[in-house]
Design a protein around this motif. Structure first.
Motif, PDB file in Angstrom:
ATOM      1  N   VAL A 171       0.851  -1.199   0.000  1.00 24.45           N
ATOM      2  CA  VAL A 171       0.000   0.000   0.000  1.00 24.45           C
ATOM      3  C   VAL A 171       0.885   1.247   0.000  1.00 24.45           C
ATOM      4  O   VAL A 171       0.628   2.210  -0.738  1.00 24.45           O
ATOM      5  CB  VAL A 171      -0.958  -0.007   1.217  1.00 24.45           C
ATOM      6  N   GLY A 172       1.913   1.235   0.802  1.00 30.56           N
ATOM      7  CA  GLY A 172       2.839   2.373   0.852  1.00 30.56           C
ATOM      8  C   GLY A 172       3.521   2.621  -0.477  1.00 30.56           C
ATOM      9  O   GLY A 172       3.682   3.773  -0.909  1.00 30.56           O
ATOM     10  N   LEU A 173       3.924   1.543  -1.149  1.00 28.83           N
ATOM     11  CA  LEU A 173       4.540   1.689  -2.468  1.00 28.83           C
ATOM     12  C   LEU A 173       3.559   2.247  -3.484  1.00 28.83           C
ATOM     13  O   LEU A 173       3.923   3.077  -4.321  1.00 28.83           O
ATOM     14  CB  LEU A 173       5.104   0.345  -2.945  1.00 28.83           C
ATOM     15  N   ARG A 211       8.061   8.376 -15.845  1.00 28.24           N
ATOM     16  CA  ARG A 211       7.077   7.277 -15.914  1.00 28.24           C
ATOM     17  C   ARG A 211       7.706   5.972 -15.521  1.00 28.24           C
ATOM     18  O   ARG A 211       7.086   5.153 -14.828  1.00 28.24           O
ATOM     19  CB  ARG A 211       6.487   7.180 -17.321  1.00 28.24           C
ATOM     20  N   TRP A 212       8.929   5.734 -15.958  1.00 27.08           N
ATOM     21  CA  TRP A 212       9.628   4.517 -15.554  1.00 27.08           C
ATOM     22  C   TRP A 212       9.757   4.458 -14.037  1.00 27.08           C
ATOM     23  O   TRP A 212       9.546   3.408 -13.428  1.00 27.08           O
ATOM     24  CB  TRP A 212      11.032   4.424 -16.193  1.00 27.08           C
ATOM     25  N   LEU A 213      10.075   5.588 -13.436  1.00 25.44           N
ATOM     26  CA  LEU A 213      10.232   5.623 -11.984  1.00 25.44           C
ATOM     27  C   LEU A 213       8.907   5.291 -11.304  1.00 25.44           C
ATOM     28  O   LEU A 213       8.846   4.434 -10.417  1.00 25.44           O
ATOM     29  CB  LEU A 213      10.738   6.998 -11.540  1.00 25.44           C
ATOM     30  N   GLY A 214       7.840   5.944 -11.730  1.00 26.77           N
ATOM     31  CA  GLY A 214       6.523   5.687 -11.131  1.00 26.77           C
ATOM     32  C   GLY A 214       6.080   4.251 -11.302  1.00 26.77           C
ATOM     33  O   GLY A 214       5.617   3.609 -10.351  1.00 26.77           O
ATOM     34  N   PHE A 215       6.226   3.720 -12.507  1.00 23.96           N
ATOM     35  CA  PHE A 215       5.777   2.348 -12.750  1.00 23.96           C
ATOM     36  C   PHE A 215       6.688   1.327 -12.084  1.00 23.96           C
ATOM     37  O   PHE A 215       6.229   0.259 -11.679  1.00 23.96           O
ATOM     38  CB  PHE A 215       5.673   2.070 -14.254  1.00 23.96           C
ATOM     39  N   SER A 216       7.977   1.645 -11.937  1.00 22.62           N
ATOM     40  CA  SER A 216       8.853   0.692 -11.254  1.00 22.62           C
ATOM     41  C   SER A 216       8.495   0.598  -9.778  1.00 22.62           C
ATOM     42  O   SER A 216       8.630  -0.461  -9.163  1.00 22.62           O
ATOM     43  CB  SER A 216      10.321   1.081 -11.444  1.00 22.62           C
ATOM     44  N   ILE A 217       8.012   1.703  -9.185  1.00 27.89           N
ATOM     45  CA  ILE A 217       7.565   1.648  -7.791  1.00 27.89           C
ATOM     46  C   ILE A 217       6.345   0.751  -7.674  1.00 27.89           C
ATOM     47  O   ILE A 217       6.237  -0.054  -6.758  1.00 27.89           O
ATOM     48  CB  ILE A 217       7.267   3.063  -7.253  1.00 27.89           C
ATOM     49  N   VAL A 218       5.409   0.893  -8.616  1.00 25.08           N
ATOM     50  CA  VAL A 218       4.223   0.033  -8.602  1.00 25.08           C
ATOM     51  C   VAL A 218       4.653  -1.417  -8.766  1.00 25.08           C
ATOM     52  O   VAL A 218       4.166  -2.302  -8.101  1.00 25.08           O
ATOM     53  CB  VAL A 218       3.219   0.445  -9.706  1.00 25.08           C
ATOM     54  N   PHE A 234       0.500  -1.894 -18.855  1.00 28.81           N
ATOM     55  CA  PHE A 234       1.814  -1.267 -18.993  1.00 28.81           C
ATOM     56  C   PHE A 234       2.710  -2.086 -19.910  1.00 28.81           C
ATOM     57  O   PHE A 234       3.339  -1.548 -20.830  1.00 28.81           O
ATOM     58  CB  PHE A 234       2.445  -1.108 -17.604  1.00 28.81           C
ATOM     59  N   LEU A 235       2.773  -3.385 -19.678  1.00 29.77           N
ATOM     60  CA  LEU A 235       3.621  -4.251 -20.513  1.00 29.77           C
ATOM     61  C   LEU A 235       3.166  -4.245 -21.971  1.00 29.77           C
ATOM     62  O   LEU A 235       3.993  -4.196 -22.883  1.00 29.77           O
ATOM     63  CB  LEU A 235       3.631  -5.679 -19.950  1.00 29.77           C
ATOM     64  N   ILE A 236       1.863  -4.273 -22.204  1.00 32.43           N
ATOM     65  CA  ILE A 236       1.349  -4.214 -23.575  1.00 32.43           C
ATOM     66  C   ILE A 236       1.735  -2.899 -24.227  1.00 32.43           C
ATOM     67  O   ILE A 236       2.184  -2.856 -25.377  1.00 32.43           O
ATOM     68  CB  ILE A 236      -0.176  -4.432 -23.598  1.00 32.43           C
TER      69      ILE A 236
END
Length: 167
Positions: free
Chosen positions: A22-24, A160-167, A145-147
């Motif tokens: 949840v925090g991530l 965006r890479w940073l945000g999605f890597s956190i998810v 995201f992968l698609i």
């Protein structure tokens, strides 16, 4: 949002790793908000409404079978759909019968493509804690995201890479 509703409304308890997830998720929203210069209100609104949908399914699931609940949902939204279809028919924008049989078949099949996942979601929401359902809801955005990146070759700036890597 679904996890928050599960904890706040249904009094579900999370384990440490779930709290970390949840925090991530919150950190990812914060990072994307900073880089884009605004809070993603539309995305958060969608997450909240789907969380409410999951909460409703979770609360009613023990009393209403998934098919019955889906029927009630469909009947509730039907007047709106009838008005929209009638308006499109009057304007000549109704595309159901104006094209080939393949077009009509594809358009009609969208109902099945929509109902099956919603029925399965209803079944899962009735049987699983809402916090677990919320955790599983990370799967769809990751697949999208992968698609987008792998198949559609969508541009991905560093933020965006940073945000999605956190998810």
């Amino acid at each position: 949002m679904a996890i928050s509703l599960g904890v706040l409304v249904l009094r579900e308890r999370l384990r440490r790793l779930q709290w970390a997830a949840v925090g991530l998720g919150a950190a990812a929203v914060a990072v994307m908000s900073v880089f884009y210069g605004q809070v993603p209100w539309l995305s958060l609104g969608l997450a909240f409404t789907f969380g409410l949908y999951g909460l409703t399914k979770s609360m009613l699931g023990a009393n209403w079978p998934a098919l019955v609940a889906m029927t009630v949902e469909t009947l509730a939204i039907m007047p709106v759909a009838v008005v929209i279809i009638a308006r499109q028919a009057v304007n000549g924008d109704l595309t159901l019968w104006g094209h080939s049989w393949a077009h009509t078949l594809l358009l009609a099949s969208t109902g099945v493509v929509t109902v099956v996942p919603l029925l399965l979601f209803g079944l899962a929401a009735a049987r699983l804690p809402l916090s677990t359902v919320g955790m599983l809801q990370y799967i769809a955005p990751i697949m999208q995201f992968l698609i987008a990146v792998v198949i559609l070759q969508e541009a991905m700036p560093r933020e965006r890479w940073l945000g999605f890597s956190i998810v």
